[in-house]
Design an enzyme around this catalytic site. Structure first.
Site, short mmCIF file in Angstrom:
data_model
loop_
_atom_site.label_atom_id
_atom_site.label_comp_id
_atom_site.label_asym_id
_atom_site.label_seq_id
_atom_site.Cartn_x
_atom_site.Cartn_y
_atom_site.Cartn_z
N LEU A 269 72.95 50.00 -4.79
CA LEU A 269 73.72 50.50 -3.64
C LEU A 269 74.46 51.80 -3.98
CD1 LEU A 269 75.16 47.25 -2.01
CD2 LEU A 269 73.40 48.76 -1.09
N ARG A 273 74.13 55.01 -1.71
CA ARG A 273 75.26 55.64 -1.02
C ARG A 273 75.18 57.16 -1.07
NH1 ARG A 273 78.85 50.87 -3.54
NH2 ARG A 273 78.69 49.48 -1.72
N TYR A 411 75.62 51.00 6.96
CA TYR A 411 74.68 50.90 5.83
C TYR A 411 75.39 50.99 4.49
CZ TYR A 411 70.23 51.79 8.37
OH TYR A 411 69.12 51.72 9.16
N GLU A 412 74.77 50.39 3.47
CA GLU A 412 75.18 50.53 2.07
C GLU A 412 76.66 50.19 1.84
OE1 GLU A 412 72.60 50.79 0.67
OE2 GLU A 412 71.30 52.41 1.29
N GLY A 413 77.14 49.18 2.55
CA GLY A 413 78.55 48.83 2.49
C GLY A 413 79.28 49.62 3.56
#
Length: 604
Positions: A269, A273, A411-413
């Site tokens: 991740l 990011r 997305y991605e956290g």
């Protein structure tokens, strides 16, 4: 230059806050080499030929078209840019992989999502964590687009809390395979993927484990797919639930070690990011291009609306944010690339070097993800506003751009998670001694109780005052975050609104500094007269950053400080945000907007 000297010169992740970075030491888009420029041109030509003319088709849930474009991208090598040559990739550096991600993602969010999911979270777990046998078996087909990848982490009850997944993996009595049972959701590329990275828990392990799972529609092996999800945007991105019912997976397809799944998920991740930040850049450029062209063509009251101050304001702010995003993304990308090279020189494998190097700059990855995803959302929103009523129509490109721009903040956290991660990781680095925050924070505390100098410094050189203000903005972060850590200690993570405010200060510092350093570097080598608009954008970004930091710092201070302590910190905030020569913001915006409208595009 020796490895040790290079290591000393290359600042660690998060150290931008306490160490000065010189303009000549950062990488900018103007530093692309000949190979990178050729790659950029190839990707742009591909997107302008294959994707942009079919933009309307991507709004009709044409998943087959997305698969077709991805197959063509694979044939041209774009899917394997970051994959080592021994696995049929191009083996290019981190900056080049970012460049491809940037320019392939701007035309439509559907391709951006498919590309990012496949090349990032679909391929990188095997490239970085797989055994040599796993890499040889799976990576070449993923690199060329013969097979597509998908990443099965999220579950109905496990989103941001990724390790709470309920999917189970049970070892067979003969020890030859695992049976995986569970449900995954929001799986990008699920409709046409042949390789799934699946996370499941073995017995009552504390952490989940990663598996490589093959999927063949003719022989589903207990795998079934839900219907395509109905989504706000990215309409031609295949997004489905994936169900596993005693799906048999050979033991040799366990990824890394048992219980390493959470570590794999988090590290992959980090890469996702910064690449998501890159994927937002060309989307901004294209929205700005469309907005500028429309503003030049649209006539009201016998005047092109591009001449109106209200429109100039919007165009200037949109371009400034895009320029800042480019500056920061490529600065961080080169830091990662240089750190990878150093680790390889020291004897690390390439995969280990990449993992550790991206992890080193995880703070910057979170900063960029937040900043660029919010900038593309604001940019597309302003694009709609410039188009007026036409912008709200699906017949104009802004409506789909706005919808596609909404997902990167999740997305991605989520951006909220990433804000808290950025500050939390910085505090952890300080505790490990990787970033000295205590010394500078103590110095700021002493400065607050001292008598301020009445001398007027010489700000005759380019960006002299701006750099002094940047130093002071860093003091603000140290003042607020340092006091908060002292007050709350390990309980700081429970004060989420304070963390969010601190993160916004951190984000604005990194973005403003990256922008100023890029422009300074180019002004030094090309001449200030060639950078008139870039200087204006750098000054405008900093001015806006000072405003935002003032608001967030005040919010943080009054949330935990009282009495004399609060008064002292608020006085310090006022001192640290004071300009000697206040910029004429209207003139800066006009300078930027007039350059855009004269060129009829984003031209920086």
């Amino acid at each position: 230059m020796s490895t040790e000297t290079q290591k000393t010169q290359l600042i660690r992740g998060g150290q931008f806050l306490v160490k000065e970075t010189k303009a000549e030491d950062i990488f900018t888009p103007e530093d692309f080499n000949e190979e990178q420029e050729m790659m950029k041109d190839s990707v742009m030509e591909f997107i302008d030929r294959e994707v942009w003319p079919k933009k309307e088709e991507f709004e009709k849930k044409n998943y087959a078209l997305t698969q077709e474009i991805m197959e063509k991208a694979g044939e041209l090598g774009f899917l394997g840019v970051s994959v080592p040559e021994e696995y049929d990739g191009l083996g290019m550096g981190f900056v080049s992989t970012m460049l491809v991600c940037d320019y392939i993602s701007g035309a439509t969010g559907s391709i951006a999502t498919a590309f990012g999911a496949h090349t990032g979270i679909g391929t990188m777990p095997i490239t970085l964590y797989g055994t040599e046998e796993q890499k040889k078996k799976y990576v070449p087909k993923l690199a060329t687009g013969e097979v597509f990848g998908a990443y099965c982490l999220t579950e109905p009850g496990a989103g941001s809390d990724a390790n709470s997944g309920k999917t189970k993996a049970v070892l067979s009595e003969d020890g030859k395979y695992y049976s995986i049972t569970g449900q995954k959701m929001w799986i990008s590329n699920a409709g046409f993927a042949g390789t799934f990275i699946v996370f499941a828990r073995i017995e009552d392990d504390k952490y989940i484990t990663g598996f490589i799972v093959e999927y063949d529609k003719e022989n589903p092996n207990g795998i079934s797919l839900g219907e395509e999800e109905k989504k706000l945007g990215i309409h031609s991105s295949s997004t489905r639930q994936v169900f596993f019912n005693e799906t048999k997976v050979p033991v040799e397809n366990l990824l890394a070690e048992r219980g390493d799944g959470f570590k794999i998920a988090m590290n992959v991740l980090n890469i996702g990011r910064i690449k998501l930040a890159g994927a937002c850049l060309d989307a901004q450029r294209r929205v700005i291009d469309g907005s500028v062209k429309y503003a030049n063509e649209r006539v009201q009251f016998n005047t092109a609306i591009a001449k109106f101050g209200a429109i100039k304001l919007k165009l200037a702010e949109m371009a400034t944010a895009a320029y800042a995003g480019e500056s920061a993304v490529y600065r961080a990308s080169k830091n990662i690339e240089d750190r990878i090279a150093l680790r390889v020189e020291e004897g690390n494998s390439h995969s280990e070097a990449e993992l550790k190097s991206v992890e080193e700059y995880a703070i910057e990855c979170s900063i960029l993800k937040v900043a660029c995803s919010e900038d593309i959302q604001h940019c597309s929103d302003e694009g709609i506003q410039i188009f007026g009523g036409m912008g709200f129509s699906a017949d104009a490109p802004m409506e789909s751009a706005w919808r596609d721009a909404r997902i990167p903040r999740i997305y991605e956290g989520t951006n909220e998670i990433n804000r808290m991660l950025a500050v939390g990781m910085l505090v952890k680095k300080a505790m490990k001694g990787h970033v000295d925050l205590l010394g500078p924070a103590t110095a700021v505390g002493q400065e607050l109780t001292g008598i301020p100098s009445m001398d007027k410094p010489d700000y005759s050189e380019l960006f002299a005052e701006e750099k002094e203000i940047l130093k002071n903005l860093k003091k603000i972060f140290l003042m607020v975050a340092g006091s908060a850590v002292q007050k709350f200690g390990a309980e700081l993570e429970e004060h989420q609104q304070l963390l969010l405010a601190s993160a916004d200060i951190l984000i604005e510092i990194y973005m403003a500094e990256s922008t100023i350093l890029r422009t300074e570097k180019n002004a030094n080598r090309l001449g200030e007269d060639t950078q008139k608009e870039q200087i204006a954008m750098s000054q405008l970004y900093l001015y806006n950053a000072v405003d935002k930091i003032t608001q967030k710092a005040k919010e943080g201070i009054v949330s935990f400080a009282e009495g004399d302590e609060q008064r002292m910190m608020l006085m310090g905030l006022k001192r640290f945000t004071k300009y000697q020569n206040q910029p004429n913001v209207v003139a800066l915006r006009n300078t930027i907007a007039e350059k855009l409208t004269s060129e009829n595009k984003y031209c920086f």
